[in-house]
Design an enzyme around this catalytic site. Structure first.
Site, short mmCIF file in Angstrom:
data_model
loop_
_atom_site.label_atom_id
_atom_site.label_comp_id
_atom_site.label_asym_id
_atom_site.label_seq_id
_atom_site.Cartn_x
_atom_site.Cartn_y
_atom_site.Cartn_z
CB SER A 15 -0.96 -0.03 1.20
OG SER A 15 -1.99 0.92 1.05
CD GLU B 255 -2.29 -2.42 -3.57
OE1 GLU B 255 -3.47 -2.46 -3.16
OE2 GLU B 255 -1.43 -1.66 -3.07
CG HIS C 119 -5.68 -2.59 0.35
ND1 HIS C 119 -4.91 -2.23 -0.73
CD2 HIS C 119 -5.29 -1.78 1.37
CE1 HIS C 119 -4.09 -1.24 -0.39
NE2 HIS C 119 -4.30 -0.96 0.88
#
Length: 303
Positions: free
Chosen positions: A115, A210, A273
């Site tokens: 992330s 992502e 996630h």
């Protein structure tokens, strides 16, 4: 091409450090995650700034310089074989000016996170260091099944057992073909926001993307920014991971933006996630067979 540097595999008894380069950390969740790491035979030390808090902004784990200092101290301390991030959130970009990336790369060790942590993966991978895009210390306990936890452990302790980075969850072919090259990428928003900074490092090889909470128009904007900046010019293949907590239209946007590249491409890879977040080695040469929907890692020579 930059030489690839692979850290030594972890072994039972190794000591690892936990740092918080980004957002505020939940102490209870971290404690459970640390116990999982200890269950792998690791000795775990949590660095001072992880639970310190920021005096003005509740979304930051601690002051920028304190977070950067803890990262440096953990990385350069020869007692630690790996550095695990506690969580993502937001904050890495604020502390990058206080990090000497060349100094870190000169002391190869495993670095784990995803992330917001993409902002550190990007320049470290560009300097040749292989890092792990995967579950963080305060989230290891959240993996709803054992697959994600076992993937992370295997990649760090027994890398020769990981033969397909997309298995066992699978992925779906979008564009047929085979692509090779170092695996780069990570969080789409972080990659787009690095453009124009000193840590901007466009990839050459296969990329994985992502994100979370990016609606269709925002994903469109981020991908368009990367396309206009030439970020995909040397990309040989694309692995689309999870785009979480968004509508189905996001998938259509990603295909519309990226299929015209004409490179092998798969989607629905279990990277991101979701409950199942398969760890992948960023910076390592890989072979993407989009037709078979497999992603084969190169030999982890440093292990």
């Amino acid at each position: 091409m930059t030489d690839v540097v692979v850290p030594q595999r972890l072994r039972s008894g190794d000591r690892v450090a936990v740092v918080a380069p980004s957002g505020r950390v939940d102490g209870a969740r971290l404690a459970v995650g640390v116990e999982h790491l200890k269950g792998w035979g690791l000795e775990v030390e949590v660095m001072p700034s992880v639970l310190a808090g920021h005096e003005r902004f509740r979304y930051l784990a601690a002051d920028d310089k304190a977070r950067a200092e803890d990262l440096r101290n953990a990385w350069l301390d020869q007692r630690f074989a790996a550095v695990f991030c506690a969580r993502g959130g937001y904050g890495v970009q604020r502390m990058l000016e206080y990090v000497d990336l060349d100094e870190l790369v000169a002391v190869p060790k495993w670095f784990v996170g995803f992330s917001d942590i993409t902002a550190l993966h990007e320049p470290l991978n560009a300097r040749g260091l292989v890092t792990v895009h995967g579950p963080m210390a305060a989230a290891v306990e959240q993996l709803g099944n054992d697959l994600g936890r076992e993937r992370l452990r295997a990649l760090l302790f027994e890398p020769e057992t990981v033969t397909d980075l997309l298995a066992p969850a699978g992925a779906r072919t979008v564009v047929d073909g085979v692509a090779e090259g170092p695996l780069r990428g990570g969080n789409l928003a972080m990659l787009a926001s690095s453009i124009g900074t000193r840590t901007y490092a466009p990839p050459s090889g296969v990329v994985v993307l992502e994100d979370v909470n990016e609606e269709a128009y925002r994903a469109d904007r981020l991908l368009t920014q990367l396309l206009r900046a030439g970020w995909f010019e040397q990309v040989t293949g694309v692995v689309v991971g999870d785009f979480s907590e968004v509508g189905a239209e996001v998938g259509d946007v990603i295909r519309e933006r990226l299929e015209p590249l004409g490179v092998p491409m798969v989607e629905r890879a279990a990277v991101g996630h979701e409950v199942l977040n398969l760890a992948v080695p960023l910076g390592l040469p890989v072979r993407l067979d989009a037709t078979a929907a497999t992603l084969t890692p190169g030999v982890l020579a440093g292990s």
